[in-house]
Enzyme design. Structure first.
Site, PDB file in Angstrom:
ATOM      1  N   ASP A  91       0.841  -1.181   0.000  1.00 35.41           N
ATOM      2  CA  ASP A  91       0.000   0.000   0.000  1.00 35.41           C
ATOM      3  C   ASP A  91       0.885   1.242   0.000  1.00 35.41           C
ATOM      4  OD1 ASP A  91      -2.423   1.308   0.018  1.00 35.41           O
ATOM      5  OD2 ASP A  91      -2.747   1.090   2.159  1.00 35.41           O
ATOM      6  N   GLU A 111      -0.161  -0.946  -4.753  1.00 36.86           N
ATOM      7  CA  GLU A 111      -1.302  -0.050  -4.807  1.00 36.86           C
ATOM      8  C   GLU A 111      -0.649   1.285  -5.101  1.00 36.86           C
ATOM      9  OE1 GLU A 111      -5.207  -1.772  -2.967  1.00 36.86           O
ATOM     10  OE2 GLU A 111      -4.128  -0.522  -1.555  1.00 36.86           O
TER      11      GLU A 111
END
Length: 169
Positions: A49, A96
């Site tokens: 992330d 991401e």
């Protein structure tokens, strides 16, 4: 971002946990951790992330030049080293590909999968509701990772689907 007095402040994560991935000790920590999880714990893929943070180089620009501080380097040594580690161990790496400073979908090195918000949300909806939309427009993902473990997770690590792997014959 590095301030004029050489403090790293949270510029891109929004959660005050940003490290300077350009420092050798930080790169070593990240690579050793991923290798440990793959080698010792059997993890077969990583979703990172806020992954563009790993491709930023705070020392590349003047301390007060926020515009240049935000630049994403697709050839950042840590991104390249993670891809090489993943290839050697046959594990997936998925970015991401956004943080507070930019949306970098399509800009990660070869070998990285990239999930954008639309793809993540579609996979999550399919796994949690069983409603998948085959007519959904193509998603701008250069690479959609395969899954060797039979489990699919997304943001927050929530298990959204599990299939029992077929035993070898």
């Amino acid at each position: 971002m590095l301030t004029p007095d050489h403090r790293l402040v949270d510029g891109a994560t929004g959660c005050s946990n940003q490290l300077n991935a350009s420092r050798p000790v930080v790169r070593r920590l990240v690579l050793d951790s991923l290798a440990h999880w793959a080698d010792t714990m059997g993890v077969d893929g990583f979703r990172l992330d806020l992954a563009p943070v790993l491709g930023r180089q705070p020392d590349h620009a003047e301390r007060d030049d926020w515009g240049r501080q935000r630049h994403f380097f697709d050839d950042h040594p840590l991104l390249v080293d993670i891809e090489q580690m993943a290839a050697e161990r046959e594990v997936e790496v998925v970015a991401e590909a956004w943080d507070l400073w930019g949306y970098e979908v399509g800009n990660f090195p070869t070998g990285w999968g990239e999930w954008n918000g639309r793809y993540r949300d579609a996979v999550r909806a399919c796994g949690t509701t069983g409603r998948c939309c085959p007519a959904m427009p193509p998603l701008p993902c250069r690479s959609i990772p395969t899954n060797r473990s039979g489990a699919t997770t997304t943001t927050s690590g929530r298990l959204i689907a599990r299939k029992t792997p077929t035993p070898p014959s």
